[in-house]
Design a protein around this motif. Structure first.
Motif, PDB file in Angstrom:
ATOM      1  N   GLU A 152      31.851 -17.297  27.392  1.00 19.96           N
ATOM      2  CA  GLU A 152      32.603 -18.516  27.668  1.00 19.96           C
ATOM      3  C   GLU A 152      32.781 -19.352  26.402  1.00 19.96           C
ATOM      4  OE1 GLU A 152      31.595 -21.856  30.816  1.00 19.96           O
ATOM      5  OE2 GLU A 152      31.756 -19.836  31.690  1.00 19.96           O
TER       6      GLU A 152
ATOM      7  N   GLU B 111      27.334 -16.940  29.101  1.00 20.63           N
ATOM      8  CA  GLU B 111      27.523 -18.200  28.376  1.00 20.63           C
ATOM      9  C   GLU B 111      28.217 -17.963  27.035  1.00 20.63           C
ATOM     10  OE1 GLU B 111      26.987 -21.353  29.048  1.00 20.63           O
ATOM     11  OE2 GLU B 111      27.309 -22.149  27.006  1.00 20.63           O
TER      12      GLU B 111
ATOM     13  N   PRO C 290      21.262 -20.985  30.723  1.00 11.84           N
ATOM     14  CA  PRO C 290      21.974 -20.313  29.627  1.00 11.84           C
ATOM     15  C   PRO C 290      22.485 -21.273  28.552  1.00 11.84           C
ATOM     16  CG  PRO C 290      22.626 -19.361  31.727  1.00 11.84           C
ATOM     17  CD  PRO C 290      21.737 -20.518  32.051  1.00 11.84           C
ATOM     18  N   GLU C 291      23.056 -22.410  28.936  1.00 10.07           N
ATOM     19  CA  GLU C 291      23.672 -23.279  27.939  1.00 10.07           C
ATOM     20  C   GLU C 291      22.654 -23.806  26.913  1.00 10.07           C
ATOM     21  OE1 GLU C 291      23.667 -26.680  27.258  1.00 10.07           O
ATOM     22  OE2 GLU C 291      25.159 -26.342  25.675  1.00 10.07           O
TER      23      GLU C 291
END
Lengths: 542, 542
Positions: free
Chosen positions: A289, A286, A258-259
């Motif tokens: 966040e 992600e 995801p990042e």
């Protein structure tokens, strides 16, 4: 009476010429490398494809020999997509996520002559290569080719060295449009993988569909993000369609977490993207966040398995991105259906369409068949197995008779559901999981969802178990939430509000953990085994 | 290696099933009747098509026999579009605007067995029928069939009576996709009309292109207004494409004058429309006189002849409607190219693309050829004759060898121009009108436009005349505005600011009226004849 129209073949070479010619200076392929991208304009990809074709001829690739790829989504894989079929050979995209013995099986079954392999995949590939009996050449893309030890009878080459100095043009041959262009094996859970062989014709027609308004409506200037791997059903048709109309391609290579995906999206501004629900779940988490700007996305196409409606709403409501729910299989190239609501439908009505599997385009014929082979009505109620047929649907497997799967040109999809009079497909279960009770079908998935709606239930699995009177009845295996309690009678009472009386299960069992497959799906095969071996404690409500 | 994909045919029956099934209850055909519309949902059109097929079988139509239509754009013509090819017969759309002797020629050449004729066209048709040697049945649509006198050997039927009580389903046969589906004759000015025979395959692929983002992007829910007649190159592909994706069709029948067209647009809210520039000129004039709301239109497709840039700007700036300039011919089904500017281009840059003939899609291969058969570069400069090839481009005429027009699968379009590196086509002249001077080509159209830019000039025609030294040189025939004067030397001086020195014409003549064809185009053939017969007074500047 003869038609007077030109009879020239539909071919991948035509697609390549459109992408590398008129769109060659504007469209680009972007490959993510972790922190920054590599870029190539399509004109350069075309020159590279010519170099690759010359290099492969140099390795003795002739006729319809198979050239395997063991690669992530990147510019070099795209180059192979163009060069290999256009030179008359057959591109075999090896699914790097198969079990090692399956990978060896498919390479041998397809008789791959050459394999292109990403250097980052060498640790995995090196173990397989000695078992791949027909492979004569391994071409290492990126990195140091000498890191791969050559087994006896195999030569190892570096991709860049092999292509260096080759001509930038290739005399692409004219091919029969029905000849093989590419192949992809489905990952069966029980038997050996089965090979689907796409033709130039099927890929060409499918590419047109991807660019149609009732397809993905991919267009010139789009920036398509293919998260779906290029070794999965031709990456849902995006690469070829992108060359056909001049859309750019954004390729994540091995950065599928995801990042980095979100970082790439923020940097490369895709306008559309395609991936399975699991990937999008990670992307949304992600973003929650650490918010990033992904407003460049107009639509995301979600398929591979059913997309949770809540995820679609999050995309729409929190990010202004429309989710197009889609259904397909390796055997359907894969575009089978797409959920685009009828014009003018809005609000909750629109959602009822969006969560369906969508409509099948004109080229994908569909019918619903019951246990006795009767064709069912498209009445929004009658549930049967979906069968499809059409110019980009398989009607056989490569070198593997499977009469259970195909008959009279129709593909048995193994999916069960209903069709509305407007042609919207609603899948309710897998054929092998549906419970056949007294001539009626009970969806295991719907029962599971209803049981899981009970606050004490963490997970619920439903399988059919033999029953003298009804032939089959549902068995519910329940995992309770920690600290919660509920007995079978209470759960059945809970169901009675939402489930038809005759469907209410009488067989129940409580388990501590639901058996799951390697990709995290319920492993019903394992549950059935536990049941048949008497490992489950069954509660029989009467 | 064999592909494993289904080999079923691309067919009009498939298109019909998609339109009458999933879209059957929502999409509709609207036929204008002067003050109000007639409406049929596509499901009903499908039932009517079955009735028509049964009726035609009843008249002895078998195999690939030809069924002619002598009709306006209306629901019954659309029904014939579906029924005739789907039953295996061949639809021959007779162009009601041909000269009577041409109409008789094409009906005899195609060997039409049945002709469907609109009752409003009976006065014209009645004179032709006795000369149509193969026609055995005339079916009168609407009105009173007895108004048509049956010549010996011909039976006259009323459409409604003929279809009454027929079954609403037909067992549409499976056909070879390369078999003939429909035919259309081009209206040659010099020789007999030439027949183009479309196949199921060519029509199917063309329909997909119409719905692609680089085509007309026709989509579900669109309301397509076909002003372009259904007897012209299959109405630019709209009817079949509309059935393929579920767009509605708005049909003007015989009401093609600006006033009823505008009234119909205001009432029926089309979202896209297709017509030649002359029609749109009339529509804009009508709107200027009496404003009406046509804001439902998203795009209008303009083709058939070059659209004046000023008209495009009026649509965009005064009405917010985007004009998509398109090029095609009967021989190209007709979709050859469409002017959609590259993504991100705006302002005057965008207009430079919009006024071009546009890009050719992947399926239409193009090349430019000079007088010596050399292939020219796509450099935005090199001018040659455009040749095209592809799955919906003709490579022959029906029963009529024309090697001048076709070679090696390529169609010589007779259009002259250049292609940019980005693939945008700019047509500058007709091949027969271009002036070949000392090995270089001079565009007659560009010279005409430059001369007409002089304030004293009403009209200017340019043809090539023989010249000993240069082989050909331009002759300018000038019609002065009433009350204005200008001599040849002054006009040549005026040109020198915008025309290359070597192109400056030395031959001039002043005429009182420009000879024109029946559709209002410059009749250069007539001017050439006047010149060769010495009827023009030539001024030779040295």
């Amino acid at each position: 009476m003869l038609s007077t129209m030109n009879d020239g073949p539909l071919s991948i070479a035509r697609i390549m010429r459109q992408g590398t010619g008129p769109h060659g200076a504007t469209a680009e392929v972007v490959t993510w490398t972790g922190a920054e991208p590599r870029r190539s304009r399509y004109a350069e990809v075309g020159r590279e494809a010519a170099r690759l074709a010359h290099a492969l001829r140099g390795l003795g690739v002739t006729g319809d020999q198979r050239v395997g790829t063991f690669m992530w989504n990147n510019a070099e894989h795209l180059t192979a997509y163009l060069a290999v079929p256009s030179m008359g050979a057959v591109l075999h995209t090896l699914n790097i996520r198969l079990f090692p013995e399956q990978l060896v099986y498919v390479a041998n079954h397809a008789e791959d002559h050459v394999v292109l392999v990403d250097h980052t995949l060498l640790p995995l590939f090196a173990k397989l290569l000695p078992e791949m009996k027909t492979v004569r050449h391994a071409v290492v893309v990126g990195g140091d080719a000498s890191a791969l030890e050559a087994p006896p009878g195999v030569e190892v080459h570096g991709y860049a060295d092999l292509l260096a100095g080759r001509p930038e043009e290739f005399d692409w041959p004219e091919l029969d449009e029905r000849s093989a262009a590419a192949m992809c094996y489905t990952s069966g859970t029980t038997a050996n993988p089965k090979g689907v062989v796409y033709s130039h014709r099927s890929i060409y027609l499918h590419s047109m569909q991807v660019c149609m308004t009732d397809g993905m409506a991919l267009e010139q200037g789009d920036r398509g993000l293919a998260v779906v791997p290029m070794f999965h059903a031709m990456s849902w048709g995006l690469p070829y369609a992108a060359f056909m109309v001049g859309a750019s391609m954004i390729m994540p290579d091995r950065f599928l977490q995801p990042e980095p995906l979100v970082a790439m999206m923020a940097a490369e501004r895709p306008t559309m993207a395609a991936a399975v629900p699991t990937i999008w779940q990670g992307v949304l988490a992600e973003l929650e966040e650490e918010p990033r700007d992904i407003s460049s996305l107009r639509e995301v196409v979600i398929g591979g398995s059913a997309c949770p409606p809540a995820m679609m709403r999050t995309f729409q409501e929190d990010y202004g991105i429309t989710v197009v729910h889609a259904w397909g299989m390796t055997e359907t190239s894969p575009l089978g259906s797409l959920a685009r609501p009828p014009a003018g439908v809005t609000g909750e009505d629109e959602w009822a369409y969006r969560v369906s599997q969508g409509r099948l385009p004109a080229s994908v014929e569909a019918r619903l068949v019951d246990d006795d082979g009767r064709i069912l009505q498209w009445d929004g109620q009658s549930v049967g197995e979906l069968e499809v047929r059409g110019p980009w649907v398989a009607e056989a497997y490569y070198g593997d008779d499977d009469p259970e799967k195909f008959h009279d040109g129709w593909l048995r999809t193994g999916d069960v559901g209903y069709l509305t009079p407007e042609g919207f497909l609603h899948l309710t279960d897998r054929a092998k999981d549906v419970i056949k009770s007294g001539g009626e079908w009970i969806s295991s998935v719907e029962l599971e969802n209803q049981v899981m709606a009970h606050p004490a239930v963490a997970e619920a699995m439903v399988i059919g178990v033999p029953d003298e009177k009804w032939s089959e009845r549902p068995l519910v295996a329940v995992v309770l939430r920690e600290g919660e309690t509920a007995d079978a009678a209470e759960l059945r009472e809970f169901l009675s509000g939402s489930v038809a009386r005759w469907q209410l299960p009488e067989y129940w069992t409580f388990i501590t953990e639901a058996p799951k497959t390697s990709v995290g799906k319920f492993d019903k095969k394992r549950l059935r085994k536990q049941h048949s071996e008497g490992d489950l404690e069954i509660i029989h409500l009467t």
